[in-house]
Design an enzyme around this catalytic site. Structure first.
Site, PDB file in Angstrom:
ATOM      1  N   ASP A  30      16.191  55.778  20.133  1.00 24.21           N
ATOM      2  CA  ASP A  30      15.659  54.812  21.093  1.00 24.21           C
ATOM      3  C   ASP A  30      14.166  54.592  20.820  1.00 24.21           C
ATOM      4  OD1 ASP A  30      16.711  53.866  24.205  1.00 24.21           O
ATOM      5  OD2 ASP A  30      14.570  53.725  23.739  1.00 24.21           O
ATOM      6  N   ASN A  86      24.449  52.598  31.353  1.00 27.15           N
ATOM      7  CA  ASN A  86      24.013  51.735  32.441  1.00 27.15           C
ATOM      8  C   ASN A  86      24.850  50.459  32.365  1.00 27.15           C
ATOM      9  OD1 ASN A  86      21.962  53.571  33.176  1.00 27.15           O
ATOM     10  ND2 ASN A  86      20.567  52.703  31.656  1.00 27.15           N
ATOM     11  N   GLY A  92      20.394  49.221  35.821  1.00 28.15           N
ATOM     12  CA  GLY A  92      19.302  49.404  34.869  1.00 28.15           C
ATOM     13  C   GLY A  92      19.608  48.954  33.459  1.00 28.15           C
ATOM     14  N   GLN A  93      20.744  48.243  33.256  1.00 30.30           N
ATOM     15  CA  GLN A  93      21.042  47.768  31.903  1.00 30.30           C
ATOM     16  C   GLN A  93      20.130  46.599  31.543  1.00 30.30           C
ATOM     17  OE1 GLN A  93      25.122  46.513  31.152  1.00 30.30           O
ATOM     18  NE2 GLN A  93      24.727  46.233  28.954  1.00 30.30           N
ATOM     19  N   HIS A  99      25.923  50.272  25.178  1.00 27.69           N
ATOM     20  CA  HIS A  99      25.266  51.394  24.500  1.00 27.69           C
ATOM     21  C   HIS A  99      25.315  52.624  25.383  1.00 27.69           C
ATOM     22  CE1 HIS A  99      22.271  49.005  26.689  1.00 27.69           C
ATOM     23  NE2 HIS A  99      21.624  50.139  26.932  1.00 27.69           N
ATOM     24  N   HIS A 101      23.445  56.183  26.098  1.00 21.53           N
ATOM     25  CA  HIS A 101      22.215  56.950  25.895  1.00 21.53           C
ATOM     26  C   HIS A 101      22.589  58.423  25.760  1.00 21.53           C
ATOM     27  CE1 HIS A 101      19.320  53.785  27.437  1.00 21.53           C
ATOM     28  NE2 HIS A 101      20.406  53.384  28.054  1.00 21.53           N
TER      29      HIS A 101
HETATM   30  P1  AMP Z   1      19.340  49.957  28.974  1.00 17.56           P
HETATM   31  O1  AMP Z   1      18.208  49.891  29.973  1.00 17.56           O
HETATM   32  O2  AMP Z   1      20.429  50.909  29.370  1.00 17.56           O
HETATM   33  O3  AMP Z   1      19.867  48.578  28.623  1.00 17.56           O
HETATM   34  O4  AMP Z   1      18.720  50.584  27.669  1.00 17.56           O
HETATM   35  C1  AMP Z   1      18.212  49.820  26.629  1.00 17.56           C
HETATM   36  C2  AMP Z   1      17.502  50.790  25.708  1.00 17.56           C
HETATM   37  O5  AMP Z   1      17.342  50.174  24.468  1.00 17.56           O
HETATM   38  C3  AMP Z   1      16.106  51.213  26.191  1.00 17.56           C
HETATM   39  O6  AMP Z   1      16.062  52.622  26.300  1.00 17.56           O
HETATM   40  C4  AMP Z   1      15.185  50.680  25.100  1.00 17.56           C
HETATM   41  O7  AMP Z   1      14.105  51.538  24.848  1.00 17.56           O
HETATM   42  C5  AMP Z   1      16.117  50.584  23.920  1.00 17.56           C
HETATM   43  N1  AMP Z   1      15.790  49.606  22.898  1.00 17.56           N
HETATM   44  C6  AMP Z   1      15.577  48.272  23.083  1.00 17.56           C
HETATM   45  N2  AMP Z   1      15.372  47.679  21.896  1.00 17.56           N
HETATM   46  C7  AMP Z   1      15.468  48.647  20.953  1.00 17.56           C
HETATM   47  C8  AMP Z   1      15.366  48.651  19.532  1.00 17.56           C
HETATM   48  N3  AMP Z   1      15.099  47.529  18.841  1.00 17.56           N
HETATM   49  N4  AMP Z   1      15.519  49.829  18.885  1.00 17.56           N
HETATM   50  C9  AMP Z   1      15.773  50.967  19.560  1.00 17.56           C
HETATM   51  N5  AMP Z   1      15.897  51.019  20.900  1.00 17.56           N
HETATM   52  C10 AMP Z   1      15.743  49.875  21.585  1.00 17.56           C
END
Ligand code: AMP
Ligand code: ZN
Length: 113
Positions: A30, A86, A92-93, A99, A101
Site C-alpha cells: 500500500d 472495505n 471507507g472504500q 481489494h 488489506h
Molecule cells: P480503500 O480505502 O479500502 O479503498 O483503500 C484503498 C487503498 O489503496 C488505500 O490504503 C491507499 O493507500 C491505497 N492505494 C491507492 N492507490 C494506490 C497505488 N497506486 N498503489 C498502492 N496503493 C494505493
C-alpha cells in the site's frame, strides 16, 4: 477497466511494489501504509466491490485468503495479522476495485473505527 488504478497495477501498466503475482491475483504494498506491513491483495478481474462478486468468483476469493496467509507468513506477521475489506463509501472504500488489506507488524485495536 481502462481508468482503474488497480487494473493498471494488475496489468503492469502502473507501477507498484509487487509481493505476489499468481495469475488471477496480485498483491502489492500500500502507498500509504496504516501498519508496518500493509499489503493490498486484488483480483486481476475488475470487480468494483465485494458485494458485486458472483458465484463464479468463489474460487478466486478463496485463493485471496490463502494468499493472504502465505504472504503474512513470508513477511513475518504470520502470528498476528488482519485481513480487511472495505465495501462501499460508507465503509471507507476509496478505490472501486475489490481489494483486501493485509495489515500487521503492530498491535491492532478492536473494534476498528
Ligand atoms: P480503500 O480505502 O479500502 O479503498 O483503500 C484503498 C487503498 O489503496 C488505500 O490504503 C491507499 O493507500 C491505497 N492505494 C491507492 N492507490 C494506490 C497505488 N497506486 N498503489 C498502492 N496503493 C494505493
Ligand atoms: Zn479495476
Amino acid at each position: 477497466m481502462s481508468d482503474c488504478i488497480f487494473c493498471k497495477i494488475a496489468s503492469g501498466e502502473a507501477k507498484a511494489r509487487i509481493v505476489l503475482d499468481d495469475g488471477d491475483l496480485v498483491a502489492f504494498l500500500d502507498l500509504n501504509p496504516q501498519a508496518p506491513t500493509h499489503v493490498l491483495i486484488v483480483p486481476k478481474k475488475h470487480i468494483a466491490k465485494l458485494s458485486d462478486a458472483v458465484p463464479e468468483d468463489e474460487a478466486m476469493l478463496g485463493r485471496i485468503q490463502l494468499a493472504a496467509a502465505k504472504i503474512a507468513a513470508q513477511m513475518g506477521i504470520g502470528d498476528g495479522f488482519r485481513l480487511v475489506v472495505n465495501n462501499g463509501r460508507k465503509a471507507g472504500q476509496a478505490v472501486d476495485h475489490l481489494h483486501y488489506h493485509l495489515l500487521g507488524g503492530r498491535r491492532l485495536q478492536w473494534p476498528p473505527g
